[in-house]
Design a protein around this motif. Structure first.
Motif, short mmCIF file in Angstrom:
data_model
loop_
_atom_site.label_atom_id
_atom_site.label_comp_id
_atom_site.label_asym_id
_atom_site.label_seq_id
_atom_site.Cartn_x
_atom_site.Cartn_y
_atom_site.Cartn_z
N TYR A 165 0.84 -1.20 0.00
CA TYR A 165 0.00 0.00 0.00
C TYR A 165 0.88 1.25 0.00
CZ TYR A 165 -3.68 3.23 1.61
OH TYR A 165 -4.58 4.26 1.75
N VAL A 166 0.50 2.21 -0.81
CA VAL A 166 1.34 3.38 -1.03
C VAL A 166 1.66 4.12 0.27
CG1 VAL A 166 -0.64 4.86 -1.63
CG2 VAL A 166 1.66 5.46 -2.42
N LYS A 167 0.70 4.22 1.18
CA LYS A 167 0.97 4.95 2.43
C LYS A 167 1.98 4.23 3.30
CE LYS A 167 -3.34 7.60 2.65
NZ LYS A 167 -4.55 7.92 3.44
N VAL A 168 2.00 2.91 3.23
CA VAL A 168 2.98 2.15 4.00
C VAL A 168 4.39 2.41 3.46
CG1 VAL A 168 3.79 -0.18 4.57
CG2 VAL A 168 1.36 0.36 4.71
N LEU A 169 4.56 2.36 2.15
CA LEU A 169 5.88 2.59 1.58
C LEU A 169 6.31 4.05 1.67
CD1 LEU A 169 6.05 0.21 -1.51
CD2 LEU A 169 6.98 -0.10 0.78
N ALA A 170 5.35 4.96 1.73
CA ALA A 170 5.70 6.37 1.95
C ALA A 170 6.26 6.56 3.36
CB ALA A 170 4.48 7.25 1.74
N GLU A 171 5.74 5.79 4.31
CA GLU A 171 6.21 5.88 5.69
C GLU A 171 7.46 5.03 5.94
OE1 GLU A 171 2.87 4.70 8.02
OE2 GLU A 171 1.71 6.52 7.59
N LYS A 172 7.64 3.98 5.15
CA LYS A 172 8.78 3.08 5.32
C LYS A 172 9.52 2.91 3.99
CE LYS A 172 6.64 0.51 9.10
NZ LYS A 172 6.23 -0.81 9.62
N PRO A 173 10.06 4.00 3.45
CA PRO A 173 10.72 3.91 2.14
C PRO A 173 11.94 3.00 2.15
CG PRO A 173 11.19 6.02 3.19
CD PRO A 173 10.12 5.39 4.01
#
Length: 254
Positions: free
Chosen positions: A196-204
């Motif tokens: 999910y995009v928000k997860v990878l935005a928070e954990k790049p």
């Protein structure tokens, strides 16, 4: 000594090139935001191929009599797919007038569209036994058509991913739930994250960790163009979106 240094330089060059590969577009449930199309329809697959995106994502469910149909939800028009024989579903219409497609329909069309990848999402089922049965049926259908290289698999179910690793270990298999570090998936034989995009935005850092481990990184479902730009800058391998044309333009202009 010189040969050793040359080999090391070549290896570093390969890694650099791999890391700079251009992000590719996956049309979420096909390309359906256009005339004559609908989510998870045959038309959405055909139109995704016409749009020249990397892949067209679609979802499958298993009926009571073990037919595999293409539908996102576990019910259609209020009818539970898992509890209903295919005969009770096959006449149902999608919003564009198509009848509910089967996986066989999708694979037959997809095989004629050799330039597009089919991103096949197997939905979680009621029990592990049902999931195991669905995976076997699906993999057998893909292998029967010799489409192992064209079909890639994704799922929110860890059990489904593990069964795919067991039955088709050379396939592209990505986990969707966004809650496991890449190295733990790699240890299971799962070779991609589709988070999910928000997860990878928070954990790049997970993007870099996965790619260092030789895993592909997909991100879903990215419809905000600013977030598309961020994911391009993060060098994810794929972006799954409901706006494939707009996303493709941003990638080309980057």
């Amino acid at each position: 000594m010189r040969l050793s240094k040359l080999m090391m330089a070549c290896a570093m060059c390969v890694v650099a090139l791999a890391g700079s590969a251009q992000t590719k577009v996956i049309a979420h449930r096909g390309y359906w935001k256009c005339e004559g199309s609908a989510q998870n329809s045959i038309a959405s697959l055909t139109k995704a191929a016409e749009a020249k995106v990397y892949g067209s994502e679609f979802d499958v469910q298993m009926t009571k009599d073990r037919e595999i149909v293409v539908n996102h939800d576990d019910s259609i028009q209020g009818i539970c797919i898992f509890d209903t024989p295919f005969a009770g579903l096959k006449a149902l219409k999608l919003s564009n007038g198509e009848t509910l497609p089967t996986l066989d329909d999708y694979l037959e069309t997809g095989k004629k569209l050799a330039d597009i990848q089919l991103i096949l999402e197997i939905k979680p089922h009621r029990t592990k036994e049902a999931e195991n049965e669905a995976v076997k049926i699906i993999v057998d259908k893909v292998k029967k058509r010799q489409m192992e290289k064209q079909v890639e698999y994704i799922s929110f179910s860890m059990n489904i991913c593990e069964q795919l690793v067991r039955l088709t270990p050379d396939s592209e298999i990505a986990y969707l739930k966004s809650d496991v570090v890449p190295e733990d998936l790699k240890a299971k034989g799962i070779n991609g994250i589709d988070y999910y995009v928000k997860v990878l935005a928070e954990k790049p850092e997970w993007i870099a960790e996965a790619q260092r481990a030789g895993m592909k990184v997909n991100v879903w479902t990215v419809n905000d163009m600013e977030m598309v730009r961020e994911m391009i800058d993060r060098k994810v391998d794929y972006i799954t979106t409901d706006y494939p044309l707009e996303t493709g333009k941003l990638i080309q202009g980057n």
